[in-house]
Design an enzyme around this catalytic site. Structure first.
Site, PDB file in Angstrom:
ATOM      1  N   GLU B 363       0.835  -1.212   0.000  1.00 33.27           N
ATOM      2  CA  GLU B 363       0.000   0.000   0.000  1.00 33.27           C
ATOM      3  C   GLU B 363       0.870   1.263   0.000  1.00 33.27           C
ATOM      4  O   GLU B 363       0.599   2.232   0.703  1.00 33.27           O
ATOM      5  CB  GLU B 363      -1.010  -0.032   1.150  1.00 33.27           C
ATOM      6  CG  GLU B 363      -1.878  -1.284   1.017  1.00 33.27           C
ATOM      7  CD  GLU B 363      -3.309  -1.134   1.478  1.00 33.27           C
ATOM      8  OE1 GLU B 363      -3.739   0.003   1.743  1.00 33.27           O
ATOM      9  OE2 GLU B 363      -3.989  -2.173   1.537  1.00 33.27           O
TER      10      GLU B 363
HETATM   11  C1  LIG Z   1       2.431  -9.698   0.533  1.00 28.61           C
HETATM   12  C2  LIG Z   1       2.080  -8.616  -0.449  1.00 28.61           C
HETATM   13  C3  LIG Z   1       0.757  -8.280  -0.614  1.00 28.61           C
HETATM   14  C4  LIG Z   1       0.396  -7.290  -1.532  1.00 28.61           C
HETATM   15  N1  LIG Z   1      -0.919  -7.021  -1.735  1.00 28.61           N
HETATM   16  C5  LIG Z   1      -1.281  -6.190  -2.748  1.00 28.61           C
HETATM   17  C6  LIG Z   1      -2.660  -6.052  -3.108  1.00 28.61           C
HETATM   18  O1  LIG Z   1      -3.555  -6.650  -2.492  1.00 28.61           O
HETATM   19  N2  LIG Z   1      -2.979  -5.272  -4.147  1.00 28.61           N
HETATM   20  C7  LIG Z   1      -2.033  -4.596  -4.858  1.00 28.61           C
HETATM   21  O2  LIG Z   1      -2.395  -3.891  -5.791  1.00 28.61           O
HETATM   22  N3  LIG Z   1      -0.712  -4.703  -4.539  1.00 28.61           N
HETATM   23  C8  LIG Z   1      -0.325  -5.493  -3.506  1.00 28.61           C
HETATM   24  N4  LIG Z   1       1.014  -5.642  -3.206  1.00 28.61           N
HETATM   25  C9  LIG Z   1       2.005  -4.944  -4.006  1.00 28.61           C
HETATM   26  C10 LIG Z   1       2.726  -3.826  -3.251  1.00 28.61           C
HETATM   27  O3  LIG Z   1       1.867  -2.767  -3.011  1.00 28.61           O
HETATM   28  C11 LIG Z   1       3.956  -3.436  -4.065  1.00 28.61           C
HETATM   29  O4  LIG Z   1       4.876  -4.489  -3.936  1.00 28.61           O
HETATM   30  C12 LIG Z   1       4.575  -2.147  -3.595  1.00 28.61           C
HETATM   31  O5  LIG Z   1       3.742  -1.067  -3.933  1.00 28.61           O
HETATM   32  C13 LIG Z   1       5.954  -1.904  -4.174  1.00 28.61           C
HETATM   33  O6  LIG Z   1       5.995  -2.100  -5.541  1.00 28.61           O
HETATM   34  P1  LIG Z   1       7.148  -3.006  -6.216  1.00 28.61           P
HETATM   35  O7  LIG Z   1       7.169  -4.298  -5.477  1.00 28.61           O
HETATM   36  O8  LIG Z   1       6.929  -3.027  -7.655  1.00 28.61           O
HETATM   37  O9  LIG Z   1       8.480  -2.241  -5.858  1.00 28.61           O
HETATM   38  P2  LIG Z   1       9.169  -1.102  -6.742  1.00 28.61           P
HETATM   39  O10 LIG Z   1       8.159  -0.072  -7.090  1.00 28.61           O
HETATM   40  O11 LIG Z   1       9.936  -1.730  -7.847  1.00 28.61           O
HETATM   41  O12 LIG Z   1      10.178  -0.484  -5.684  1.00 28.61           O
HETATM   42  C14 LIG Z   1      11.468  -1.044  -5.406  1.00 28.61           C
HETATM   43  C15 LIG Z   1      12.147  -0.152  -4.376  1.00 28.61           C
HETATM   44  O13 LIG Z   1      12.363   1.139  -4.924  1.00 28.61           O
HETATM   45  C16 LIG Z   1      11.800   2.121  -4.105  1.00 28.61           C
HETATM   46  N5  LIG Z   1      11.274   3.208  -4.911  1.00 28.61           N
HETATM   47  C17 LIG Z   1      10.465   3.102  -5.995  1.00 28.61           C
HETATM   48  N6  LIG Z   1      10.183   4.319  -6.496  1.00 28.61           N
HETATM   49  C18 LIG Z   1      10.818   5.223  -5.702  1.00 28.61           C
HETATM   50  C19 LIG Z   1      10.903   6.634  -5.679  1.00 28.61           C
HETATM   51  N7  LIG Z   1      10.238   7.391  -6.560  1.00 28.61           N
HETATM   52  N8  LIG Z   1      11.668   7.210  -4.733  1.00 28.61           N
HETATM   53  C20 LIG Z   1      12.331   6.469  -3.821  1.00 28.61           C
HETATM   54  N9  LIG Z   1      12.265   5.134  -3.782  1.00 28.61           N
HETATM   55  C21 LIG Z   1      11.525   4.511  -4.722  1.00 28.61           C
HETATM   56  C22 LIG Z   1      10.713   1.421  -3.334  1.00 28.61           C
HETATM   57  O14 LIG Z   1      10.412   2.073  -2.108  1.00 28.61           O
HETATM   58  C23 LIG Z   1      11.333   0.059  -3.125  1.00 28.61           C
HETATM   59  O15 LIG Z   1      12.175   0.105  -1.994  1.00 28.61           O
HETATM   60  C24 LIG Z   1       1.392  -6.605  -2.264  1.00 28.61           C
HETATM   61  C25 LIG Z   1       2.728  -6.947  -2.069  1.00 28.61           C
HETATM   62  C26 LIG Z   1       3.086  -7.942  -1.199  1.00 28.61           C
HETATM   63  C27 LIG Z   1       4.512  -8.311  -1.052  1.00 28.61           C
END
Ligand SMILES: Cc1cc2nc3c(=O)[nH]c(=O)nc-3n(C[C@H](O)[C@H](O)[C@H](O)COP(=O)(O)OP(=O)(O)OC[C@H]3O[C@@H](n4cnc5c(N)ncnc54)[C@H](O)[C@@H]3O)c2cc1C
Ligand SMILES: Cc1cc2nc3c(=O)[nH]c(=O)nc-3n(C[C@H](O)[C@H](O)[C@H](O)COP(=O)(O)OP(=O)(O)OC[C@H]3O[C@@H](n4cnc5c(N)ncnc54)[C@H](O)[C@@H]3O)c2cc1C
Lengths: 259, 379
Positions: B363
């Site tokens: 989230e």
């Molecule tokens: C157990 C679990 C349940 C989940 N449930 C849901 C759900 O029900 N529905 C749903 O839609 N999603 C869900 N998610 C997805 C979750 O919201 C995303 O994993 C999260 O938003 C991060 O996206 P990403 O994994 O693509 O990481 P990325 O966006 O690739 O980020 C990688 C890293 O880079 C950092 N980063 C990225 N952009 C920036 C920036 N502009 N400035 C500084 N740092 C940055 C991030 O903080 C992170 O540390 C779930 C994830 C998990 C693991």
């Protein structure tokens, strides 16, 4: 169908329960009052019968002022209304006195079916259903693990040591239930709110035509003469396994005549 | 330890009492076993639904309970203190109801909301994609308008309750750019929709997280929620509320870890005294307690702003950031309090530490929360 469920408030079995030294009755203020567990099954069964056959579920409880909490819980589960039999003159009634008072209230309320738990967790006489049936001149179907109603016929499966008996009678009748019968529902939040607005009628002994000389501590047929706290549990025997653990455990069980 | 709560009235106190009863009997008793065996708690959501815990903050006319967020979130916190995975799923379900409740037409609400709020239909929230997490606007899953509805093609990722939920708040592209995303109330059993194997996660084992593959599945036109192109603003609006739910989950988890740590520190003896009586450890526990109280105060403050109709987006991000970072620290310190035993699966604190980690990620990662907060400051 007009169903009345008898519900007793009992001290929480998880807290320490005491008798009062003055009159040797249960100290109901010392512990949290909760719904007698089996009575939740009785309420659940009443609600299911109502859902299947229509009608109304009335909760009846005899007890002190704070028994209203227990009544509200049964109402929150879904019962329609309640009668609280509450009078200082009833304090200390034994099973005979209680069954007389409750039967008088039941006559006043009117019923097709009365449902009870098969036993309370505090006094545990397990006699109330039988006594009520006798006083009301109604058939008694005790220890029910299943209840079916068809027209004015009522059939129950009554648990026994070896299985169950099928018992049939006609309404109006008195049934007591065991925990095998169902899985009681939780009250819902909406049910809790609705329960606050449901009618609870309080009856004193005069309102229910209960003769004062038949109830209360002074008129009880049984009397608690003395009581003592249960002895603390002795420390258990620890058998350390040094190769012969199995044999020694068996020896111990044999000495206690378990095997 | 039972948290002494300041609640707005008797109804709220009754609700918390009911929640505790159900959480003690249905959650606390089953959590260890399901988290260990990675099995879904069959029937549990039906129980929560019939008790009225799955539609608390929504209007009574649609079967909700009209509870303020201040109260709803404390219910979530109580659930999380017994079983984080279930509390998260309840929060996500509530989030998934948001688009319809806030943007649906009267007709749509009447048709679906009562079943959703009663928990007869369990919801998931499907925004993330493999290549679009933090940058949600980069999502690529397509929704093409055809006769009678929309054809959905693409892959969604990370869906809490994926494959188990009855409906999904689905975000898919109906056009280019940030204004080209639309929101749908997608049925869980659509033809052409399949789910991946549950991810092998660090924690939250009892509730599956899966991908979803949309292979030209048809969604009826009347399942479009809001206007075409309004999807991202719906998604972000929902997330402001959802973040508060995660803040409450994190607070409950931290509270549970604190309780376990304090109980252990009063039992365990070293150097001839209880470890809580060593000042070095007592102060660690004090810092944990201060963190938990601060997390609770922060999310409740944001919730009260929401309940009062004030802007609360910045405060929701602060609450999510503070509460989840606190949960990570407090659960890590709880393991420390247990010493070597804390590092084993014998004790719950090990699980709590694993569960806390995800709270800093989903989230909106805590980097993204800082982004939201700093953008507010730069206004
Ligand atoms: C157990 C679990 C349940 C989940 N449930 C849901 C759900 O029900 N529905 C749903 O839609 N999603 C869900 N998610 C997805 C979750 O919201 C995303 O994993 C999260 O938003 C991060 O996206 P990403 O994994 O693509 O990481 P990325 O966006 O690739 O980020 C990688 C890293 O880079 C950092 N980063 C990225 N952009 C920036 C920036 N502009 N400035 C500084 N740092 C940055 C991030 O903080 C992170 O540390 C779930 C994830 C998990 C693991
Ligand atoms: C520790 C203790 C020991 C006692 N010992 C004796 C004794 O030896 N002999 C004796 O005659 N009396 C005894 N009493 C008194 C006894 O509590 C009352 O007579 C009681 O109301 C009926 O007995 P029960 O609870 O055992 O009923 P049970 O027959 O065990 O209970 C069966 C069901 O009856 C219904 N019911 C019971 N009480 C009420 C109520 N007040 N209002 C509504 N429904 C109710 C409930 O559905 C309950 O599940 C004792 C009381 C206590 C606290």
């Amino acid at each position: 169908m007009n169903i009345v469920v008898c519900v007793k408030q009992v001290p929480d079995t998880a807290t320490e329960r005491k008798l009062r030294s003055e009159d040797k009755t249960l100290d109901r203020d010392a512990a949290d009052g909760v719904v007698n567990e089996l009575d939740e099954y009785a309420v659940e069964e009443a609600l299911r019968l109502k859902e299947a056959h229509g009608g109304e579920v009335t909760v009846l409880s005899m007890g002190p002022a704070k028994a209203t909490e227990t009544i509200r819980k049964a109402l929150a589960m879904g019962a329609d209304k309640a009668v609280h039999l509450h009078d200082d003159a009833l304090h200390g009634s034994d099973a005979l006195g209680t069954s007389y008072a409750v039967s008088q209230a039941l006559k006043k309320i009117g019923f097709d079916l009365v449902i009870l738990g098969s036993e309370s967790t505090d006094a545990r006489t397990g006699m109330l259903a039988a006594m009520l049936a006798e006083r009301l001149g109604a058939p008694q179907l005790t220890l029910a693990s299943k209840v079916e109603i068809e027209g004015t016929a009522i059939r129950v499966e009554r648990i026994t040591d070896y299985g169950y008996d099928k018992v049939e009678a006609s309404l109006p009748a008195v049934v007591s239930v065991v925990e095998k019968i169902n899985e009681p529902r939780y009250p819902s939040f909406k049910g809790i709110m609705a329960a606050k607005k449901k009618p609870v009628e309080t009856l004193g002994i005069a309102d229910a035509d209960i003769a004062a000389d038949q109830v209360g501590l002074a008129n009880s047929w049984s009397e608690v003469v003395d009581f003592a706290a249960a002895p603390p549990r002795a420390a258990g025997t620890v058998i350390k396994d040094e190769g012969d653990g199995g044999a020694r455990a068996a020896e111990f069980l044999a000495s206690k005549k378990f095997i | 330890m039972t948290v002494e709560r300041l609640l707005p009235g008797q109804d709220a106190r009754d609700l918390i009492e009911l929640t505790r009863e159900i959480a003690d009997k249905e959650l606390a008793r089953r959590a260890d076993e399901h988290e260990r065996a990675e099995t879904y708690p069959e029937g549990l959501f039906a129980t929560l639904g019939s008790a009225g815990l799955l539609g608390l903050p929504y209007p009574e006319e649609y079967g909700g309970s009209g509870q303020p967020y201040e109260v709803y979130l404390q219910v979530i916190e109580e659930l999380a203190a017994r079983w984080a995975a279930v509390a998260v799923a309840v929060s996500v379900h509530t989030l998934a109801c948001f688009p319809l409740a806030a943007y649906g037409t009267a007709e749509q609400r009447e048709r679906w909301l009562p079943d959703m709020l009663a928990g007869r239909l369990i919801g998931g929230y499907s925004l993330s994609e493999p290549q679009a997490g933090s940058d949600a606007a980069a999502l690529a899953c397509k929704a093409e308008k055809t006769e009678g509805g929309y054809r959905i093609t693409g892959t969604k990722a990370w869906i809490t309750h994926g494959g188990r939920a009855d409906f999904y708040a689905l975000f898919a592209r109906t056009g280019p750019g940030p204004r080209g995303v639309s929101c749908f109330l997608a049925p869980g059993a659509a033809e052409g929709l399949t789910f991946g194997r549950p991810e092998e996660k660090m924690g939250l084992h009892a509730i599956p997280t899966t991908t979803a593959h949309w292979d030209g599945a048809l969604i009826e036109a009347d399942r479009l929620v809001g206007a075409e192109g309004q999807g991202l603003s719906i998604a972000f609006g929902a997330l402001d509320s959802g973040r508060l739910g995660i803040a409450a989950c994190a607070t409950g988890l931290a509270q549970a870890a604190l309780d376990e740590a304090v109980a252990y520190a009063k039992e365990r003896e070293t150097f001839g005294k209880k470890i809580i009586d060593h000042q070095g450890l007592g102060f660690l526990l004090a810092d944990m307690a201060a963190g938990v109280d601060a997390a609770r105060a922060t999310y409740i403050d944001a919730a009260r702003r929401r309940d009062a109709g004030l802007p609360y987006s910045r405060q929701a991000s602060v609450a999510k950031l503070v509460a989840t970072d606190t949960a990570m620290r407090v659960t890590t310190d709880a393991v420390q309090v247990f010493g070597g035993y804390g590092y084993t699966r014998e004790f719950r604190v090990e699980r709590y530490m694993r569960e806390a980690k995800i709270m800093q990620i989903f989230e909106g990662t805590n980097q993204i929360q800082r982004l939201v907060i700093s953008r507010h400051l730069a206004r």
